[in-house]
Scaffold this active site. Structure first.
Site, mmCIF file in Angstrom:
data_model
loop_
_atom_site.group_PDB
_atom_site.id
_atom_site.type_symbol
_atom_site.label_atom_id
_atom_site.label_comp_id
_atom_site.label_asym_id
_atom_site.label_seq_id
_atom_site.Cartn_x
_atom_site.Cartn_y
_atom_site.Cartn_z
ATOM 1 N N ARG A 1 0.788 -1.231 0.000
ATOM 2 C CA ARG A 1 0.000 0.000 0.000
ATOM 3 C C ARG A 1 0.831 1.299 0.000
ATOM 4 O O ARG A 1 0.464 2.235 -0.696
ATOM 5 C CB ARG A 1 -1.022 -0.014 1.153
ATOM 6 N N TYR B 1 -0.276 3.338 -3.123
ATOM 7 C CA TYR B 1 -1.204 4.457 -2.852
ATOM 8 C C TYR B 1 -0.579 5.542 -1.986
ATOM 9 O O TYR B 1 -1.304 6.369 -1.435
ATOM 10 C CB TYR B 1 -2.454 3.971 -2.106
ATOM 11 N N CYS C 1 14.160 -6.017 -3.668
ATOM 12 C CA CYS C 1 15.095 -5.375 -4.598
ATOM 13 C C CYS C 1 14.391 -4.310 -5.411
ATOM 14 O O CYS C 1 14.116 -4.493 -6.600
ATOM 15 C CB CYS C 1 15.729 -6.423 -5.492
ATOM 16 N N GLU C 2 14.075 -3.226 -4.762
ATOM 17 C CA GLU C 2 13.413 -2.125 -5.422
ATOM 18 C C GLU C 2 13.598 -0.897 -4.526
ATOM 19 O O GLU C 2 13.294 -0.962 -3.332
ATOM 20 C CB GLU C 2 11.925 -2.477 -5.579
HETATM 21 N N1 LLP Z 1 -17.654 -3.735 -2.422
HETATM 22 C C1 LLP Z 1 -17.029 -3.629 -3.602
HETATM 23 C C2 LLP Z 1 -17.772 -3.857 -4.823
HETATM 24 C C3 LLP Z 1 -15.673 -3.285 -3.652
HETATM 25 O O1 LLP Z 1 -15.077 -3.159 -4.830
HETATM 26 C C4 LLP Z 1 -14.967 -3.064 -2.435
HETATM 27 C C5 LLP Z 1 -13.545 -2.719 -2.462
HETATM 28 C C6 LLP Z 1 -15.657 -3.204 -1.233
HETATM 29 C C7 LLP Z 1 -16.997 -3.537 -1.255
HETATM 30 C C8 LLP Z 1 -14.998 -3.008 0.101
HETATM 31 O O2 LLP Z 1 -14.509 -1.739 0.284
HETATM 32 P P1 LLP Z 1 -13.908 -1.306 1.707
HETATM 33 O O3 LLP Z 1 -15.035 -1.306 2.711
HETATM 34 O O4 LLP Z 1 -12.865 -2.299 2.070
HETATM 35 O O5 LLP Z 1 -13.360 0.029 1.465
HETATM 36 N N2 LLP Z 1 -6.600 -2.265 -2.309
HETATM 37 C C9 LLP Z 1 -7.163 -0.974 -1.934
HETATM 38 C C10 LLP Z 1 -8.647 -1.043 -1.734
HETATM 39 C C11 LLP Z 1 -9.377 -1.591 -2.926
HETATM 40 C C12 LLP Z 1 -10.845 -1.680 -2.672
HETATM 41 C C13 LLP Z 1 -11.471 -2.525 -3.690
HETATM 42 N N3 LLP Z 1 -12.882 -2.693 -3.528
HETATM 43 C C14 LLP Z 1 -6.433 -0.472 -0.690
HETATM 44 O O6 LLP Z 1 -5.534 -1.146 -0.201
HETATM 45 O O7 LLP Z 1 -6.736 0.628 -0.199
#
Ligand code: LLP
Length: 437
Positions: free
Chosen positions: A332, A336, A363-364
């Site tokens: 992350r 991000y 290695c980055e």
């Molecule tokens: N529903 C759908 C259709 C989604 O695409 C997601 C997250 C969620 C629910 C859940 O969202 P949450 O409550 O966790 O915010 N990898 C990124 C986050 C990607 C989120 C993808 N979809 C990060 O590490 O911030």
């Protein structure tokens, strides 16, 4: 309550030795027993978040489903805890779906997502009566073929693009018009037209997800208003009754003191109240309200424990503190620019007197987990802890540089147990095939 209490797992304590204790277990003892890097999940935080969702929603709305977004962090043992608390699950792949089956999740508690589902995935969903969130018109066409072949109906929601801009990182924003997910209004109308004449299709309703790590409630209010408009259109133009409205997930959590997410209860109050009042005002029967929280269930429950290795000062620039993990167990920061709160598990009573940049062992050059943060004076072998790593850390971990992915342990009531075993080098080599000359 100060902010560190809102960032660390709720069971956090510091013992007389100045060690961090989670779920009644000394984190230094956990590190010694299971090795590092180590993902630790706090049972008390998990249960508290599940209950905040379950109780917060059912107290305010008659028919609800809290479908945990499995992509945030998934294993069979973790899901069993969530299922005990009454949660369902949102899955996006066969792997997530089979995990749900393995944890005994009932089909009516599963929501199946994906913007490019394979025929095999559609077959699975139809065969087991799992609620499908249809992303696009092509998928609807594929589904009609699958239903004809299986002689079974599909239970579907349509994923819509609400066209709402949520203020979050552009990679994790999904509801805007230029998004790969969901249908715009012209496609929705075509889909409704097809569905209104499709005996193979049990139309359940609409889905919308506006993004992730969201700190404002207004976009959710707009999302409900958008859904109401589409419910009216479906009823008045296509004679279709919306029985379920799925408002996705996205509620933010605190990673650092700069973050200010709304409370789960305020968020749920807004969703439930505005859906209820608007439906009543428009004479729409109340649909089942589905939410899909991921990060706000597991984020704060998790920490990652690393061991401090080399400390490399670059005079006049910065002091690097190398840990035994990095970008492969937490993507992350690199992906991000995410920031975390850090502590030293064996020096919890010492003052933060030294500025370090924490870098991993991959290695980055970009493999930096934290830039210029203040910690107590660190020695080789200390246990360095990053809070709030319960969501999108283990689930996004990789084997970059052929490192082994860390174990996940659950702590609670003074005990610990493994949820996911640490990988070994043999696991990493497992799929290699080769020929000797
Ligand atoms: N529903 C759908 C259709 C989604 O695409 C997601 C997250 C969620 C629910 C859940 O969202 P949450 O409550 O966790 O915010 N990898 C990124 C986050 C990607 C989120 C993808 N979809 C990060 O590490 O911030």
């Amino acid at each position: 309550m100060n902010n560190l209490d809102q960032i660390s797992p709720v069971s956090s304590e510091v013992n007389a030795d100045g060690h961090l204790v989670l779920g009644g277990v000394d984190v230094c003892a956990l590190a010694a027993e299971y090795g590092t890097p180590l993902y630790v999940m706090d049972l008390q935080t998990l249960r508290a978040r599940c209950q905040a969702y379950q109780e917060g929603l059912s107290a305010r709305y008659p028919d609800v489903l809290v479908a945990y977004a499995g992509k945030a962090h998934l294993s069979t043992g973790l899901l069993l805890v969530l299922a005990q608390e009454g949660l369902g699950i949102d899955v996006v792949s066969e792997g997530e779906l089979y995990t749900a089956f393995q944890a005994g999740m009932a089909p009516e508690k599963i929501v199946f997502h994906g913007n490019n589902k394979s025929i095999a995935e559609l077959v699975l969903a139809v065969k087991y009566d799992i609620r499908l969130v249809v992303d696009n018109l092509h998928e609807l066409e594929n589904l009609s073929g699958v239903c004809a072949k299986l002689g079974k109906n599909a239970r579907i929601l349509l994923r819509l693009k609400p066209g709402i801009e949520a203020h979050t990182h552009s990679y994790i924003r999904t509801g805007q018009v230029d998004s790969k997910f969901g249908m715009d209004l012209p496609d929705m109308c075509k889909a409704l037209e097809t569905i209104s004449q499709a005996p193979w299709c049990d139309f359940l309703g609409f889905h919308g997800h506006i993004g992730s790590q969201i700190f404002q409630l207004e976009p959710y209010q707009d999302l409900v208003a958008f859904m109401i408009d589409q419910m009216i259109l479906a009823r008045d133009v296509y004679g279709l009754l919306v029985k379920e409205v799925d408002l996705g997930g996205g509620l933010g959590v605190l990673y650092t003191e700069a973050d200010s997410p709304p409370a789960i209860s305020s968020y749920l109050r807004l969703l439930a109240t505005s859906l209820k009042t608007s439906c009543e005002a428009k004479n729409l029967p109340l649909p089942k309200l589905i939410v899909e929280p991921g990060r706000s269930i597991v984020g704060q429950a998790g920490v990652t424990v690393y061991t401090a290795g080399t400390i490399k000062p670059i005079p006049g620039i910065r002091d690097y503190l190398f840990v035994d993990g990095g970008m492969a167990d937490n993507m992350r920061p690199l992906l991000y620019q995410a920031e975390y709160t850090w502590v030293v598990a064996n020096r919890m009573l010492e003052q933060p007197v030294h500025t370090y940049t924490i870098a991993g062992k991959f290695c980055e050059s970009g493999d930096v987990l934290a830039k210029d943060i203040n910690l107590p004076e660190v020695s080789v072998g200390d246990y360095i802890v990053s809070y709030t790593t319960g969501a999108y850390n283990y689930s996004m971990a990789s084997n970059y540089n052929r490192f082994c992915r860390p174990a996940v342990v659950l702590v609670g009531d003074g005990q610990s147990r493994v949820l996911v075993k640490r990988e070994t080098v043999l696991d990493v080599l497992r799929f290699d095939e080769w020929e000797t000359a």
